[in-house]
Write an enzyme that holds these catalytic residues in place. Structure first.
Site, PDB file in Angstrom:
ATOM      1  N   ASN A   8      25.607  46.588   4.470  1.00 40.66           N
ATOM      2  CA  ASN A   8      26.283  47.676   5.174  1.00 40.66           C
ATOM      3  C   ASN A   8      27.297  48.274   4.202  1.00 40.66           C
ATOM      4  O   ASN A   8      28.358  47.702   3.981  1.00 40.66           O
ATOM      5  CB  ASN A   8      26.971  47.096   6.425  1.00 40.66           C
ATOM      6  CG  ASN A   8      27.848  48.103   7.133  1.00 40.66           C
ATOM      7  OD1 ASN A   8      27.792  49.298   6.847  1.00 40.66           O
ATOM      8  ND2 ASN A   8      28.658  47.616   8.064  1.00 40.66           N
ATOM      9  N   LYS A  10      29.049  50.799   4.534  1.00 40.76           N
ATOM     10  CA  LYS A  10      30.162  51.466   5.231  1.00 40.76           C
ATOM     11  C   LYS A  10      30.407  52.846   4.606  1.00 40.76           C
ATOM     12  O   LYS A  10      29.462  53.478   4.154  1.00 40.76           O
ATOM     13  CB  LYS A  10      31.404  50.571   5.225  1.00 40.76           C
ATOM     14  CG  LYS A  10      31.090  49.166   5.763  1.00 40.76           C
ATOM     15  CD  LYS A  10      32.298  48.342   6.070  1.00 40.76           C
ATOM     16  CE  LYS A  10      31.850  46.993   6.639  1.00 40.76           C
ATOM     17  NZ  LYS A  10      32.959  46.154   7.039  1.00 40.76           N
ATOM     18  N   HIS A  95      28.916  48.231  15.678  1.00 43.87           N
ATOM     19  CA  HIS A  95      29.755  47.549  14.682  1.00 43.87           C
ATOM     20  C   HIS A  95      31.206  47.574  15.170  1.00 43.87           C
ATOM     21  O   HIS A  95      31.641  48.541  15.790  1.00 43.87           O
ATOM     22  CB  HIS A  95      29.630  48.249  13.320  1.00 43.87           C
ATOM     23  CG  HIS A  95      30.278  47.459  12.224  1.00 43.87           C
ATOM     24  ND1 HIS A  95      31.634  47.481  12.012  1.00 43.87           N
ATOM     25  CD2 HIS A  95      29.766  46.600  11.321  1.00 43.87           C
ATOM     26  CE1 HIS A  95      31.921  46.664  11.010  1.00 43.87           C
ATOM     27  NE2 HIS A  95      30.807  46.111  10.573  1.00 43.87           N
ATOM     28  N   GLU A  97      33.870  48.170  13.744  1.00 42.67           N
ATOM     29  CA  GLU A  97      34.659  49.312  13.273  1.00 42.67           C
ATOM     30  C   GLU A  97      34.375  50.543  14.137  1.00 42.67           C
ATOM     31  O   GLU A  97      35.255  51.368  14.363  1.00 42.67           O
ATOM     32  CB  GLU A  97      34.363  49.567  11.788  1.00 42.67           C
ATOM     33  CG  GLU A  97      35.053  48.511  10.926  1.00 42.67           C
ATOM     34  CD  GLU A  97      34.352  48.172   9.628  1.00 42.67           C
ATOM     35  OE1 GLU A  97      33.502  48.946   9.172  1.00 42.67           O
ATOM     36  OE2 GLU A  97      34.679  47.104   9.061  1.00 42.67           O
ATOM     37  N   GLU A 165      29.598  39.014  14.267  1.00 44.15           N
ATOM     38  CA  GLU A 165      30.608  39.318  13.253  1.00 44.15           C
ATOM     39  C   GLU A 165      32.005  39.139  13.844  1.00 44.15           C
ATOM     40  O   GLU A 165      32.533  40.060  14.485  1.00 44.15           O
ATOM     41  CB  GLU A 165      30.458  40.768  12.779  1.00 44.15           C
ATOM     42  CG  GLU A 165      29.137  41.056  12.114  1.00 44.15           C
ATOM     43  CD  GLU A 165      29.262  42.243  11.152  1.00 44.15           C
ATOM     44  OE1 GLU A 165      29.017  42.046   9.969  1.00 44.15           O
ATOM     45  OE2 GLU A 165      29.625  43.332  11.612  1.00 44.15           O
ATOM     46  N   GLY A 171      35.969  41.803   6.120  1.00 41.39           N
ATOM     47  CA  GLY A 171      36.765  42.440   5.078  1.00 41.39           C
ATOM     48  C   GLY A 171      38.074  41.734   4.783  1.00 41.39           C
ATOM     49  O   GLY A 171      38.943  42.260   4.096  1.00 41.39           O
ATOM     50  N   SER A 213      32.770  38.796   5.505  1.00 42.70           N
ATOM     51  CA  SER A 213      33.134  38.247   4.194  1.00 42.70           C
ATOM     52  C   SER A 213      32.070  37.328   3.596  1.00 42.70           C
ATOM     53  O   SER A 213      32.391  36.354   2.903  1.00 42.70           O
ATOM     54  CB  SER A 213      34.486  37.516   4.262  1.00 42.70           C
ATOM     55  OG  SER A 213      35.513  38.408   4.660  1.00 42.70           O
TER      56      SER A 213
HETATM   57  P1  PGA Z   1      32.421  42.363   4.999  1.00 43.77           P
HETATM   58  O1  PGA Z   1      31.854  43.298   6.180  1.00 43.77           O
HETATM   59  O2  PGA Z   1      31.253  41.625   4.416  1.00 43.77           O
HETATM   60  O3  PGA Z   1      33.056  43.318   4.021  1.00 43.77           O
HETATM   61  O4  PGA Z   1      33.408  41.441   5.626  1.00 43.77           O
HETATM   62  C1  PGA Z   1      30.828  42.858   7.022  1.00 43.77           C
HETATM   63  C2  PGA Z   1      30.531  43.898   8.060  1.00 43.77           C
HETATM   64  O5  PGA Z   1      31.475  44.504   8.587  1.00 43.77           O
HETATM   65  O6  PGA Z   1      29.365  44.181   8.383  1.00 43.77           O
END
Ligand code: PGA
Length: 251
Positions: A8, A10, A95, A97, A165, A171, A213
Site C-alpha cells: 500500500n 498510500k 483502511h 486512514e 491492522e 506507521g 509496520s
Molecule cells: P505501515 O502501514 O506498514 O507503514 O505501518 C500499513 C498500512 O497502513 O497498510
C-alpha cells in the site's frame, strides 16, 4: 488462497518511482517465481505506469480505495469499475486512514466492498482497533463490530480478503506480537463464517492479512503467526529490497 503480500503505497510515489519500483519488483518476480501472490496498490494516477511495468509477471495491481457507486457525479473519486478496467485485481477498502480522515463508517465500507465485488475486484477489507480502544480492552468488540458491519453478504473466502491492522501499529514502528495477532485472526475467521444472509458464509480459503509496520526484519515472525495469510505493507512497500524480503519470508 495462498499467501498474499500487498504493498500500500498510500499517498507516496511519483511517475519515476512507480516505474523504477515496479520494474525492480518485476525483475525479481521474473528471476524467481515468488511463492506468495503479490499486489501493488499505488495512488490512482500511477496505476497505468505500474500496470505497464508489471505486465507479464505474476504481480497484480490494486487500488487504495473506491467509491460505492459505479459511476456518476463524485468529483475526485474513483469507481471500482474503472479500477477493474485499469487492470486491477484488488482494491483496499476501509483502511483506518480512510475511516479516520474521511469519516468512513462500516456501512460505507460495506457498500464500497459490494461495489468491488460487483466490478469483479477482490476487496481487501481493513479492520483494526485504535490505541485507546486497545487500552480499554475493547479490541474484540471493535473487531466484531467492524467485521459484521463492513462485509458484504456476498463476501466469501474465495472473493474477499480481510486485513487486520491495529491502528496503533500503523506507521509507528510498533509491531504487534503473536499474542496480539493470533487471537484477533482467529476471531475474524469465526466472525466471517457466521456472517452472510443465513449466518453461514462460505469461509473456506479466506485470507486474513496482518498490517502495521511489517518490514523485512520482522516479516518471518509475523507471517508465521497462526491464522496470518500475508501482509498489507505500507512504508516498507516503497523499498524494493525490503518489500521483497517480506515476499520471500512467506512460509
Ligand atoms: P505501515 O502501514 O506498514 O507503514 O505501518 C500499513 C498500512 O497502513 O497498510
Amino acid at each position: 488462497m495462498g499467501y498474499l503480500i500487498a504493498g500500500n503505497w498510500k499517498m507516496n510515489g511519483s511517475p519515476a518511482l512507480a516505474r523504477d519500483l515496479a520494474a525492480a519488483l518485476s525483475a525479481k518476480a521474473r528471476a524467481r517465481a515468488p511463492r506468495a501472490a503479490i499486489a501493488l496498490c499505488p495512488p490512482a494516477p500511477l496505476l497505468a505506469a505500474v500496470g505497464a511495468a508489471i505486465q507479464g509477471t505474476s504481480i497484480a495491481l490494486g487500488g487504495q480505495d473506491c467509491h460505492f457507486a459505479d459511476k456518476g457525479a463524485h468529483t475526485g473519486d474513483v469507481s471500482a469499475v474503472l479500477l477493474k478496467e485499469m487492470g486491477c485485481r484488488y482494491v483496499i477498502v476501509g483502511h483506518s486512514e480512510r475511516r479516520a480522515d474521511h469519516h468512513e463508517t462500516d456501512a460505507v465500507v460495506k457498500k464500497k466492498a459490494e461495489a468491488a465485488l460487483r466490478a469483479g475486484l477482490v476487496p481487501i477489507v481493513c479492520v483494526g482497533e485504535t490505541d485507546s480502544e486497545r487500552e480499554t480492552g475493547e479490541t474484540a468488540a471493535v473487531i466484531a463490530r467492524q467485521v459484521r458491519g463492513s462485509l458484504p453478504d456476498a463476501a466469501t473466502g474465495a472473493n474477499c480478503v480481510i486485513a487486520y491492522e491495529p491502528v496503533w501499529a500503523i506507521g509507528t514502528g510498533k509491531t504487534a506480537t503473536v499474542a496480539d495477532i493470533a487471537p484477533v485472526h482467529a476471531q475474524i475467521q469465526t466472525l466471517f463464517g457466521e456472517g452472510g444472509p443465513a449466518g453461514k458464509r462460505a469461509a473456506a480459503g479466506l485470507t486474513i492479512l496482518y498490517g502495521g509496520s511489517v518490514k523485512g526484519s520482522n516479516a518471518a515472525a509475523i507471517l508465521a503467526c497462526p491464522g496470518v495469510g500475508g501482509a498489507l505493507v505500507g512504508g516498507a512497500s516503497l523499498d524494493a529490497e525490503d518489500f521483497w524480503k517480506i515476499v520471500t519470508a512467506c512460509p
